[in-house]
Design an enzyme around this catalytic site. Structure first.
Site, PDB file in Angstrom:
ATOM      1  N   HIS A   1      -1.113 -12.073   6.107  1.00 36.70           N
ATOM      2  CA  HIS A   1      -2.027 -11.024   6.189  1.00 36.70           C
ATOM      3  C   HIS A   1      -1.398  -9.717   5.714  1.00 36.70           C
ATOM      4  CE1 HIS A   1      -5.344  -8.279   8.112  1.00 36.70           C
ATOM      5  NE2 HIS A   1      -4.408  -7.558   8.273  1.00 36.70           N
ATOM      6  N   GLU A   2      -0.295  -9.381   6.071  1.00 39.69           N
ATOM      7  CA  GLU A   2       0.701  -8.203   5.870  1.00 39.69           C
ATOM      8  C   GLU A   2       0.889  -8.226   4.183  1.00 39.69           C
ATOM      9  OE1 GLU A   2       0.462  -5.983   7.820  1.00 39.69           O
ATOM     10  OE2 GLU A   2      -0.175  -6.847   9.852  1.00 39.69           O
TER      11      GLU A   2
ATOM     12  N   GLU B   1      -8.956  -4.808   5.855  1.00 39.43           N
ATOM     13  CA  GLU B   1      -8.595  -5.752   6.828  1.00 39.43           C
ATOM     14  C   GLU B   1      -9.421  -7.020   6.555  1.00 39.43           C
ATOM     15  OE1 GLU B   1      -6.451  -5.654   8.960  1.00 39.43           O
ATOM     16  OE2 GLU B   1      -6.161  -3.513   8.328  1.00 39.43           O
TER      17      GLU B   1
END
Lengths: 185, 431
Positions: free
Chosen positions: B168-169, B254
């Site tokens: 995700h990062e 996100e």
């Protein structure tokens, strides 16, 4: 005079256009090559880790000589591979041998408690993952590159400057389709 | 994936232009206030006879000064955050750089994701000594990025889940989200600062008395007053607008980073499991976080007592239960399009994925790693045994739409029951 200017302008625009496509193709080809070298680095790393793994596990697993031999043999075959198709076959077999080994390890709690073995195991797991992610990213790049080469208008530039299609890299696992043999001895 | 990055860039530029418009307009309006001639609306509001005077026809200098002031403010903030923005963030969160020697697994996972995302360089890895589980990425471009995770996160997640979080990062880095969040954050900061300075100066000058009352006649002072009201309203509304834009951007990013993580790992369950663990965590909130740095983290670092619908507009992150549901609903594949399909079927709203990125590609899902699979098997067996025991004790079993199985004890009073995960209300069958 005016038609001449129009012709010149059209020519200049065309040249800029072709140069742009050519540069994009070169960049993509370099990305594909770079992705391939990533796979290569990880495969080499796996070859380097194996002797370490075997050395650590040998003391604990006295009755698994067959498993060790299979790994060592698969490793030397993979290291001797000369082209992509040979490599994908041999590396597939090596991966298979290693995952079998990891299953066998489950039966040796002492070995699983060994700190040294745990760190080798983490390195090996990570290297396996890195190989599959590198393969994934290589195949993505190849797909993108091949699409670019075949699609209009970049296919014209690609054809006249000899940009060739690249092959996907698939690790073939020969044992995957075989029925597992069960023996009660 | 490349289409997504490109579309992301385009959307961000649109947002930046909007925000820059708000900032400059605010600067202009505020600047106009200080123009003795009546400024911005002077030409429209001033009485007819004054229009003829040469003073009124000249351009609105004070408004331009306002713009210049706003732009300078923005430029200074920009310079600071560009020269050392990531360093400031890492320093304020007390992150410590780590290497392969002291955190081999974390380092390996970051390297795996770096390879999967084909980043040009290995991101720097940091650990934050804090028990609250969270993570963030920073750095202007993929060449010089950093990933930081808290010690609490490392302690709670298994390998697959940690991989999901790191993916995700890394997706944030790959999508250039950090650059745009930084830019938008600076813009937001300048707008807030400018309106604060203005409102405060208004407040103080009204306390000091009518220092700035001009001798321009009745018409002029009326225009002045109208102008003042407009400026004050603008100074109040502009930061709110900018905040809403900023939060909208950050929520959308996100979702996209979740989609990217699923695609990189080919295993949406990893991230879903991690989010679930982080959401259910009981440790106190992260010590070193502010409202502005909040969008950088994987989940909102501020703990809320209750998740209200109203807060959806102002929250930096989408509701975590929704993110988990979307990830768990991806059963056909792990491509960006699969995520988008899952998103629309779970939330019934428009997908956050730009249409250009919705290309068809076959991305197969991966199985769980051996370690997680074994654990899952054991847990499943335990659950089955538990269920048999409950069936004997005449529990009522219900299956919720979100996939959870409700087990209602026989001595439960009332005929309705609420699902603990999705909060749907179910009717209990009559006995």
């Amino acid at each position: 005079m005016v038609p001449l200017i129009i012709v010149v302008v059209v020519l200049v625009v065309l040249i800029i256009f072709v140069v742009g496509i050519y540069n994009a193709l070169v960049r993509l080809r370099n990305q594909v090559d770079n992705a391939w070298s990533q796979i290569d680095v990880q495969l080499k790393r796996r070859h380097d880790l194996i002797p370490n793994l075997v050395e650590t596990a040998k003391g604990y697993m006295k009755h698994e000589r067959g498993t060790f031999e299979a790994i060592t043999e698969a490793r030397s075959k993979a290291m001797g591979a000369r082209n992509v198709s040979e490599a994908s076959k041999a590396e597939g077999a090596l991966g298979e041998a290693l995952s079998k080994f990891m299953l066998v390890v489950e039966n040796y709690p002492d070995l699983k408690a060994n700190q040294n073995f745990l760190s080798v195991q983490e390195e090996l797991t990570s290297t396996e993952n890195k190989i599959s992610f590198a393969r994934q990213s290589y195949n993505d790049q190849v797909l993108f590159f091949n699409n670019k080469i075949q699609m209009f208008p970049s296919n014209i530039v690609a054809n006249s400057f000899n940009f060739d299609k690249r092959d996907f890299f698939e690790l073939e696992a020969p044992a995957e389709r075989e029925v597992p043999k069960v023996s009660f001895t | 994936m490349w289409e997504l990055i490109r579309a992301n860039k385009r959307n961000s530029i649109i947002l930046m232009v909007l925000m820059a418009g708000v900032l400059l307009l605010l600067g202009y309006i505020i600047g106009s206030i200080f123009d003795p001639a009546g400024g911005f609306f002077g030409l429209a509001i001033a009485p007819q006879h004054q229009l003829q005077s040469p003073q009124m026809i000249k351009t609105n200098h004070a408004g331009l000064w306002g713009i210049a002031f706003a732009a300078t403010l923005w430029f200074i903030l920009m310079l600071i955050s560009f020269s050392s923005g990531d360093q400031i963030l890492l320093a304020t969160s007390r992150a410590k750089p780590v290497t392969h020697d002291n955190y081999p697994q974390l380092f390996n996972i970051v390297e795996e994701m770096k390879i999967a995302a084909a980043l040009p360089a290995m991101p720097k890895v940091y650990v934050i000594p804090d028990p609250a589980p969270n993570a963030f990425a920073t750095g202007r471009n993929p060449k010089s990025a950093s990933v930081a995770v808290t010690a609490g996160l490392l302690g709670r997640l298994n390998r697959d889940e940690l991989q999901g979080v790191i993916a995700h990062e890394i997706s944030h880095i790959l999508h250039r989200d950090i650059l745009y969040v930084t830019l938008a954050g600076i813009m937001l900061g300048s707008i807030v600062l400018l309106s604060q300075v203005f409102l405060r100066s208004m407040f103080y000058s009204s306390m000091m008395g009518s220092r700035r009352r001009y001798s321009g006649g009745r018409g002029g002072s009326q225009a002045q007053f109208a102008m003042l009201v407009i400026a004050i309203i603008a100074a109040i509304i502009a930061p709110i607008m900018a905040y809403l834009l900023y939060f909208a951007l950050s929520r959308r990013r996100e979702y996209l980073a979740d989609a990217g993580a699923a695609r990189l790992t080919r295993y949406p369950e990893g991230l879903a499991g991690a989010l679930e663990k982080i959401a259910n965590d009981k440790s106190p909130q992260l010590a070193t976080v502010t409202k502005v740095t909040a969008p950088m983290y994987i989940i909102n670092p501020f703990k809320k007592k209750k998740q209200m619908k109203l807060s959806d507009l102002t929250s930096t992150h989408p509701p975590i239960s929704e993110r988990i549901k979307i990830l768990r609903n991806m059963t056909h594949g792990a491509s960006i399009k699969d995520y988008s399909d899952s998103f629309t079927s779970v939330t019934n709203t428009k997908t956050p994925v730009p249409p250009a990125a919705l290309t068809k590609e076959a991305v197969a899902l991966r199985e769980a790693s051996a370690e997680a699979r074994k654990k899952e098997r054991v847990e499943k067996q335990m659950r089955q045994v538990g269920d048999i025991m409950r069936r004997i004790n005449e529990f009522v079993f219900l299956t919720c739409l979100c996939g959870i199985k409700l087990k209602v004890p026989p001595n439960y009073k009332g005929n309705k029951v609420r699902c603990p995960r999705c909060k749907r209300i179910h009717d209990l069958p009559k006995k």
